[in-house]
Design a protein around this motif. Structure first.
Motif, mmCIF file in Angstrom:
data_model
loop_
_atom_site.group_PDB
_atom_site.id
_atom_site.type_symbol
_atom_site.label_atom_id
_atom_site.label_comp_id
_atom_site.label_asym_id
_atom_site.label_seq_id
_atom_site.Cartn_x
_atom_site.Cartn_y
_atom_site.Cartn_z
ATOM 1 N N GLY A 102 -18.395 -6.671 -2.645
ATOM 2 C CA GLY A 102 -16.970 -6.533 -2.898
ATOM 3 C C GLY A 102 -16.492 -5.106 -3.101
ATOM 4 O O GLY A 102 -15.313 -4.893 -3.417
ATOM 5 N N THR A 105 -13.522 -3.966 -0.608
ATOM 6 C CA THR A 105 -12.212 -4.492 -0.990
ATOM 7 C C THR A 105 -11.699 -3.776 -2.236
ATOM 8 O O THR A 105 -10.519 -3.404 -2.314
ATOM 9 N N LYS A 109 -8.268 -1.516 -1.953
ATOM 10 C CA LYS A 109 -7.106 -1.831 -2.785
ATOM 11 C C LYS A 109 -6.738 -0.653 -3.679
ATOM 12 O O LYS A 109 -5.552 -0.354 -3.877
ATOM 13 N N ASN A 137 -12.351 -8.807 7.302
ATOM 14 C CA ASN A 137 -12.165 -9.618 6.092
ATOM 15 C C ASN A 137 -11.647 -8.775 4.932
ATOM 16 O O ASN A 137 -10.809 -9.231 4.150
ATOM 17 N N LYS A 140 -7.910 -8.173 5.444
ATOM 18 C CA LYS A 140 -7.136 -9.378 5.133
ATOM 19 C C LYS A 140 -7.034 -9.594 3.624
ATOM 20 O O LYS A 140 -5.971 -9.966 3.112
ATOM 21 N N LYS A 141 -8.108 -9.344 2.892
ATOM 22 C CA LYS A 141 -8.082 -9.490 1.435
ATOM 23 C C LYS A 141 -7.121 -8.497 0.787
ATOM 24 O O LYS A 141 -6.616 -8.745 -0.311
ATOM 25 N N CYS A 142 -6.872 -7.384 1.475
ATOM 26 C CA CYS A 142 -5.957 -6.364 0.962
ATOM 27 C C CYS A 142 -4.518 -6.624 1.389
ATOM 28 O O CYS A 142 -3.625 -5.851 1.031
#
Length: 171
Positions: A102, A105, A109, A137, A140-142
């Protein structure tokens, strides 16, 4: 880059890259697996990394990602203006020993929030090689949204990758 910039997350410190980071940085810039979809050439020794760090421009905010628990640089990334319309591009890269935790991400962020809060950036873009789904991925999570398919090439033109391009707008 302003050497006073410090961004903290729960697990990481983002700060400017320094020449003294070269050995840690070489662990991934000299790794063919990590380099597979990167535009930069595979580095052959830490002197290549020192030259790259020394060449960084102040307007390109290039961060070292320091894992606080180990005080080790485990990745780097940047956020920088790409056109006169205020669009900034986001990029990141990690030592593969630290993949799937992680961190990408978390750092993406943090860089987005910093650029928005400190520089007033509202529009971001990013891309990834289609074969590098993990990077997609992260985007997209951001909150990035897919905009189009295209291609990008290595800086030396030796290879071109089919890619997905994304945009993010923050009010």
């Amino acid at each position: 880059m302003n050497n006073e910039i410090r961004i903290e997350t729960d697990r990481l410190l983002l700060r400017p890259l320094m020449i003294s980071d070269a050995e840690d940085v070489f662990e991934w810039t000299g790794d063919a697996v990590v380099n597979r979809y990167m535009p930069y050439p595979l580095y052959t020794d830490s002197d290549d990394v020192r030259k790259w760090i020394a060449s960084l421009k102040a307007e390109k905010f290039e961060f070292a990602f320091v894992l606080k628990s180990e005080n080790k640089v485990i990745g780097s990334g940047s956020v920088h203006a790409v056109d006169d319309d205020g669009v900034y591009e986001l990029g990141y890269n990690f030592n593969r020993k630290y993949w799937n935790n992680g961190y990408a991400t978390e750092t993406a962020k943090a860089m987005i929030k910093w650029a928005h809060d400190e520089l007033g950036v509202h529009n971001f873009k990013a891309c990834h090689a289609n074969a590098n789904t993990a990077s997609g991925n992260v985007l997209k999570k951001c909150g990035f949204e897919f905009t189009e398919f295209g291609q990008y090439s290595r800086y030396d033109g030796s290879e071109t990758f089919d890619a997905s391009f994304y945009r993010l707008h923050i009010e």
